[in-house]
Design a protein around this motif. Structure first.
Motif, mmCIF file in Angstrom:
data_model
loop_
_atom_site.group_PDB
_atom_site.id
_atom_site.type_symbol
_atom_site.label_atom_id
_atom_site.label_comp_id
_atom_site.label_asym_id
_atom_site.label_seq_id
_atom_site.Cartn_x
_atom_site.Cartn_y
_atom_site.Cartn_z
ATOM 1 N N SER A 28 12.215 2.002 9.812
ATOM 2 C CA SER A 28 12.415 0.697 10.454
ATOM 3 C C SER A 28 13.256 -0.233 9.588
ATOM 4 N N ALA A 29 13.310 0.042 8.273
ATOM 5 C CA ALA A 29 14.126 -0.787 7.384
ATOM 6 C C ALA A 29 15.613 -0.672 7.729
ATOM 7 N N ILE A 30 16.017 0.484 8.245
ATOM 8 C CA ILE A 30 17.426 0.669 8.617
ATOM 9 C C ILE A 30 17.804 -0.278 9.747
ATOM 10 N N LEU A 34 20.343 -3.667 9.681
ATOM 11 C CA LEU A 34 21.459 -3.837 10.619
ATOM 12 C C LEU A 34 21.329 -5.148 11.388
ATOM 13 N N ALA A 35 20.095 -5.478 11.804
ATOM 14 C CA ALA A 35 19.877 -6.728 12.530
ATOM 15 C C ALA A 35 20.165 -7.937 11.641
ATOM 16 N N LEU A 40 24.095 -12.396 10.142
ATOM 17 C CA LEU A 40 24.955 -13.033 9.150
ATOM 18 C C LEU A 40 26.415 -13.056 9.586
ATOM 19 N N VAL A 41 26.852 -12.009 10.281
ATOM 20 C CA VAL A 41 28.260 -11.848 10.621
ATOM 21 C C VAL A 41 28.608 -12.495 11.957
ATOM 22 N N VAL A 42 27.777 -12.266 12.978
ATOM 23 C CA VAL A 42 28.050 -12.774 14.318
ATOM 24 C C VAL A 42 27.472 -14.180 14.456
ATOM 25 N N ARG A 43 28.294 -15.123 14.825
ATOM 26 C CA ARG A 43 27.858 -16.515 14.948
ATOM 27 C C ARG A 43 26.990 -16.689 16.185
#
Length: 302
Positions: A28-30, A34-35, A40-43
């Motif tokens: 689940s850490a993977i 990713l989430a 952080l990347v997608v506003r």
């Protein structure tokens, strides 16, 4: 999709000996990583009501037009400074009905959903299903299909309908003990499709029940109440299954769903924008904002 992926990982992860359960848990850490990177990347856009309260009215209107439609705009009252709401407001005369219906409908959904989903292999065995793996894959696939159905329908009638339909499917299974296996699987598949469609409301409906000033507290309270149903379903259903079998589980879960349907029929307000647009009804009534078709000059959104 997350539930489906978790089921696949839990079923097909083998070869690690006594550490298999740890590998499954660590997987689940993977997804979490990713989430986190996506956030952080997608506003992520702010809410129109918050933007308007900060004087950024043009941004708020553009956001509404982009995600809701050109037929809607921001209510002038949204430009008023939003004050922080106190927890006790959730149980004031103005909000207590919405607080209770938001928490109780959620709890009545999570009770059968968590219990049946988590202990599905046990239920399949008790139902004399000869190929439980295929049945479970079908169950989770229909969950995804149900969510897609749930996105597009009006809130109030959808909630009432899914509660009553899913309760009916389970109660038929509990009463008709000797039903043919094919019919049993069809009814159980229809149940999974209906209950998963209803889960869409867990993420949308509580947010729509409260004004911006108290929304986060209101949603938090609804989720807290819902955990009672989740814990009860997870804890009680395996005990009930061992003592009285799957028929008793179906009776209890069907009864809980029926109670949820009655609660929604009595107290759940309509908040769907699509439904309000065509019927000129009021949403978010505590704030006094009205949503109507673009044919009317007061076309607004809270």
């Amino acid at each position: 999709m997350g539930y489906f992926a978790a089921y696949l990982v839990g079923t097909f992860t083998t070869g690690f000996g006594d550490r298999t359960w740890q590998v499954i848990l660590a997987s689940s850490a993977i997804v979490s990583t990713l989430a986190g990177l996506q956030r952080l990347v997608v506003r992520q856009p702010e809410s129109p009501r918050w933007l308007a309260s900060k004087g950024r009215i043009i941004e708020a209107i553009n956001l509404v037009h982009r995600y809701v439609g050109e037929d809607y705009t921001v209510h002038p009252a949204s430009q008023v400074e939003v004050k922080k709401g106190a927890w006790r407001m959730l149980f004031s005369k103005k909000y207590r009905c919405r607080t209770l219906v938001g928490g109780l409908f959620y709890a009545c959904q999570t009770f059968p959903f968590f219990g049946i989903s988590i202990f599905l292999p046990i239920l399949m065995e008790n139902m004399n299903v000869t190929n439980p793996l295929v049945t479970q894959l079908l169950y989770y696939a229909l969950m995804i299909a149900g969510v897609l159905v749930g996105i597009i329908l009006p809130r109030r009638y959808f909630l009432i309908g899914t509660f009553l339909a899913s309760a009916a499917f389970l109660l038929v299974l509990s009463i008709w003990h000797q039903a043919p296996l094919a019919l049993t699987l069809i009814l159980f598949s229809l149940f999974s499709l209906t209950i998963s469609a209803a889960l869409v409301m867990d993420y949308a409906y509580p947010n729509e029940l409260f004004d911006a000033s108290i929304r986060t507290s209101g949603v938090g309270m609804c989720i807290a109440i819902s955990r009672i149903g989740a814990v009860a379903g997870t804890f009680m259903l395996p005990i009930i299954s061992n003592a009285w079998g799957s028929q008793a589980i179906f009776i209890i879960c069907g009864t809980v769903l029926l109670i949820g349907g009655i609660i929604c029929y009595q107290w759940a307000p309509e908040t769907s924008l699509r439904f309000a647009k065509h019927n000129r009804s009021t949403i978010n009534e505590p704030s006094g904002s009205r949503v109507t078709s673009s044919r009317y000059s007061d076309s607004t959104i809270d």
